[in-house]
Scaffold this active site. Structure first.
Site, PDB file in Angstrom:
ATOM      1  N   THR A   1      -3.638   1.566  -5.252  1.00 50.06           N
ATOM      2  CA  THR A   1      -3.036   0.204  -6.046  1.00 50.06           C
ATOM      3  C   THR A   1      -4.249  -0.518  -6.828  1.00 50.06           C
ATOM      4  O   THR A   1      -3.745  -0.814  -7.209  1.00 50.06           O
ATOM      5  CB  THR A   1      -1.258   0.347  -5.443  1.00 50.06           C
ATOM      6  OG1 THR A   1      -1.908  -0.994  -4.049  1.00 50.06           O
ATOM      7  CG2 THR A   1      -0.701   1.187  -5.441  1.00 50.06           C
TER       8      THR A   1
ATOM      9  N   HIS B   1      -6.012   6.216  -0.358  1.00 48.00           N
ATOM     10  CA  HIS B   1      -6.182   7.705  -0.406  1.00 48.00           C
ATOM     11  C   HIS B   1      -7.297   8.041   0.573  1.00 48.00           C
ATOM     12  O   HIS B   1      -8.157   8.032  -0.256  1.00 48.00           O
ATOM     13  CB  HIS B   1      -6.045   8.620  -1.554  1.00 48.00           C
ATOM     14  CG  HIS B   1      -4.488   7.623  -2.699  1.00 48.00           C
ATOM     15  ND1 HIS B   1      -3.633   7.817  -2.299  1.00 48.00           N
ATOM     16  CD2 HIS B   1      -4.481   8.364  -3.844  1.00 48.00           C
ATOM     17  CE1 HIS B   1      -2.071   7.444  -3.101  1.00 48.00           C
ATOM     18  NE2 HIS B   1      -2.976   7.859  -4.131  1.00 48.00           N
TER      19      HIS B   1
ATOM     20  N   CYS C   1      -4.532   7.763  -9.162  1.00 41.58           N
ATOM     21  CA  CYS C   1      -5.273   6.886  -8.147  1.00 41.58           C
ATOM     22  C   CYS C   1      -6.391   7.738  -7.585  1.00 41.58           C
ATOM     23  O   CYS C   1      -7.330   7.233  -7.123  1.00 41.58           O
ATOM     24  CB  CYS C   1      -4.192   6.027  -7.633  1.00 41.58           C
ATOM     25  SG  CYS C   1      -2.671   6.948  -6.972  1.00 41.58           S
TER      26      CYS C   1
ATOM     27  N   GLY D   1       1.554   5.111  -3.644  1.00 39.04           N
ATOM     28  CA  GLY D   1       1.393   6.221  -4.758  1.00 39.04           C
ATOM     29  C   GLY D   1       1.972   6.453  -5.400  1.00 39.04           C
ATOM     30  O   GLY D   1       1.836   6.606  -6.700  1.00 39.04           O
TER      31      GLY D   1
END
Ligand SMILES: NC(=O)c1ccc[n+]([C@@H]2O[C@H](COP(=O)([O-])OP(=O)(O)OC[C@H]3O[C@@H](n4cnc5c(N)ncnc54)[C@H](OP(=O)(O)O)[C@@H]3O)[C@@H](O)[C@H]2O)c1
Length: 354
Positions: free
Chosen positions: A332, A242, A149, A180
Site C-alpha cells: 500500500t 508482498h 502493487c 492488497g
C-alpha cells in the site's frame, strides 16, 4: 514555497488513507479535500480510520469526507490522488482531467492507454512525457498511473537487471498480503490459516504492465519490452508486504556477485532529483538466508518520509542458466499511495505540474 492544493479520492479506503498519511506535512502538497462515496458523506476522517499502524494528526482527523463532486474539486484543487476502485475511477478520473485537474491514480482503468504514463520514477521517468499527448494537457489536466502493487515491487529490480544483462524470461510467484484486497478485503474465515491461489486479474496485470514499464520511449510512444513474463499469484495471511519468488533467464551471462553489485548500486536519474518520498537507495540487498520477510522488511527505506518505499531483495542464486531471488515491497506504500505521490513529485521536478 506555496504548496499545491490536492484532493484525495477514496479517502476512506486502504490506499486513500495511505495517501493522507504520506501527504500530511508534505513539503510540496496540501490536502484541501477528502472524497469517497455517498456512504461516507459528512463523516470525519478520524471516525473512519482503517489503518492500524498510523494515527492522523488532530487537524487531519477532523476533516470531513465528501461525496465526489468534480466541479468542487476543480475549484479547490490543482491535482487529485485517486484510490478509487477501477470501475468507479474510470469516468471520475477522465472528467477531472477534462476539467484541468492533474490526476495521479492507483486504479487500473487507464494504465494501458497509449497516452497515459504507467510510471515508476526509478524505472521509466521518461514515460512521463506521454501526458503531453493527452488532449487535456494544454489546460493542465491529465492522468498519470502507477502499476498494481505486485508489479511495482518486481519492476524495480528487473529494471536494474534488464539494463545490465537483458531479460529473456521471467517467472514470478507471489505471496500477497490481505491489505492488497482493500478494506475490509478477504473475509477472515477464508484467509486465516490458509492460502488462496487466485487473485482476480492479477496475473494478467503483472504479465502486461511489466512489459509497458520496461518498454522504451521512441517516436513519442512506448515500445513494449519483449521478454517472456509468466505470473502465478496467491493471497496469504499477511497484513502488509508482498513477497515474490522470481526465476529468470538472461541474454548475457552474469555471476551472482555481479548481479549483487548491479542491484545494490542501482540508482535512477530520479534519485538525483531529491524527491521527498523516494528512497535514497531503491533496492536493499539482504545476505541472510531467511530474508526478506514481510514483518521485518516491508517498511524498508530512508529517509523517514520514504519508509516503505525501498524494495528488499534476498536469496540471490544461480543454477545452470536460471537465476533465482526473492523480493519484497510494501503493497500500500511502494505499490500504492507512495507510488502516486512520488510520481507527482517527479512531475513537479520536471515542470509538468506547475
Ligand atoms: N490495496 C492495495 O495494496 C492497492 C495497491 C495498488 C493499487 N490499488 C488500487 O487502488 C484502488 C483502491 O484500492 P483500496 O485497496 O484502497 O480499496 P478500498 O479499501 O476498497 O477503498 C475504496 C475507496 O473507494 C471509495 N469508493 C467506492 N465506491 C465509490 C463510489 N461509487 N463513489 C465514490 N467513491 C467510492 C470507497 O469509499 P466508501 O468508503 O465511501 O465506500 C473507498 O474510499 C483500487 O483501484 C485498487 O485496485 C490497491
Amino acid at each position: 514555497m506555496k504548496r499545491i492544493e490536492v484532493a484525495v479520492l477514496g479517502a476512506t479506503g486502504m490506499i486513500g488513507q495511505r495517501f493522507v498519511q504520506l501527504l500530511e506535512g508534505h513539503p510540496y502538497f496540501e490536502i484541501v479535500g477528502l472524497y469517497a462515496s455517498e456512504r461516507s458523506e459528512g463523516k470525519r476522517l478520524g471516525d473512519m480510520l482503517k489503518l492500524k499502524d498510523h494515527v492522523f494528526g488532530r487537524e487531519t482527523s477532523r476533516m470531513v469526507v465528501e461525496q465526489i463532486d468534480v466541479r468542487k474539486i476543480k475549484k479547490e484543487a490543482r491535482m487529485a490522488f485517486s484510490g478509487l476502485p477501477s470501475d468507479i475511477a474510470k469516468d471520475y478520473e477522465s472528467s477531472l482531467a477534462d476539467s484541468g485537474v492533474a490526476v495521479f491514480s492507483n486504479a487500473g482503468s487507464h494504465r494501458m492507454r497509449a497516452d497515459v504514463p504507467l510510471l515508476i520514477p526509478e524505472v521509466n521517468p521518461d514515460h512521463l512525457e506521454l501526458v503531453r499527448r493527452q488532449k487535456t494537457f494544454g489546460e493542465g489536466g491529465y492522468i498519470v498511473t502507477n502499476p498494481n502493487c505486485s508489479t511495482t515491487g518486481l519492476a524495480i529490480p528487473l529494471k536494474a537487471i534488464d539494463d545490465a544483462y537483458g531479460l529473456r524470461t521471467v517467472v514470478v510467484s507471489t505471496y500477497q498480503a490481505v491489505s492488497g484486497a482493500g478494506y475490509p478485503g478477504v473475509p477472515s474465515l477464508d484467509i486465516l490459516g490458509n492460502i488462496i491461489p487466485f487473485i482476480k486479474s492479477e496475473e494478467e496485470k503483472m504479465e502486461t504492465e511489466i512489459l509497458k514499464l520496461l518498454g522504451k520511449m521512441k517516436g513519442g510512444r512506448v515500445h513494449f519490452a519483449d521478454f517472456e513474463m509468466l505470473a502465478n499469484c496467491a493471497r496469504v495471511p499477511v497484513i502488509d508486504g508482498h513477497l515474490e519468488s522470481v526465476t529468470y533467464e538472461l541474454k548475457k551471462e552474469a555471476s551472482v556477485e555481479a548481479l549483487r553489485k548491479t542491484l545494490s548500486s542501482f540508482r535512477s536519474e530520479a534519485q538525483g532529483l531529491g524527491l521527498p518520498t523516494l528512497p535514497r537507495v531503491p533496492i536493499l540487498l539482504r545476505d541472510e538466508e531467511d530474508r526478506p520477510q514481510p514483518l521485518m522488511d516491508a517498511w524498508a527505506g530512508e529517509p523517514e518520509r520514504a519508509r516503505g518505499m525501498a524494495v528488499t531483495v534476498g536469496r540471490l542464486r544461480k543454477k545452470d542458466n536460471y537465476y533465482k531471488m526473492f523480493i519484497l515491497s510494501h503493497n500500500t506504500i511502494r505499490g500504492g499511495a507512495g507510488g502516486s505521490v512520488s510520481n507527482a513529485e517527479l512531475a513537479c521536478a520536471k515542470g509538468i505540474l506547475r
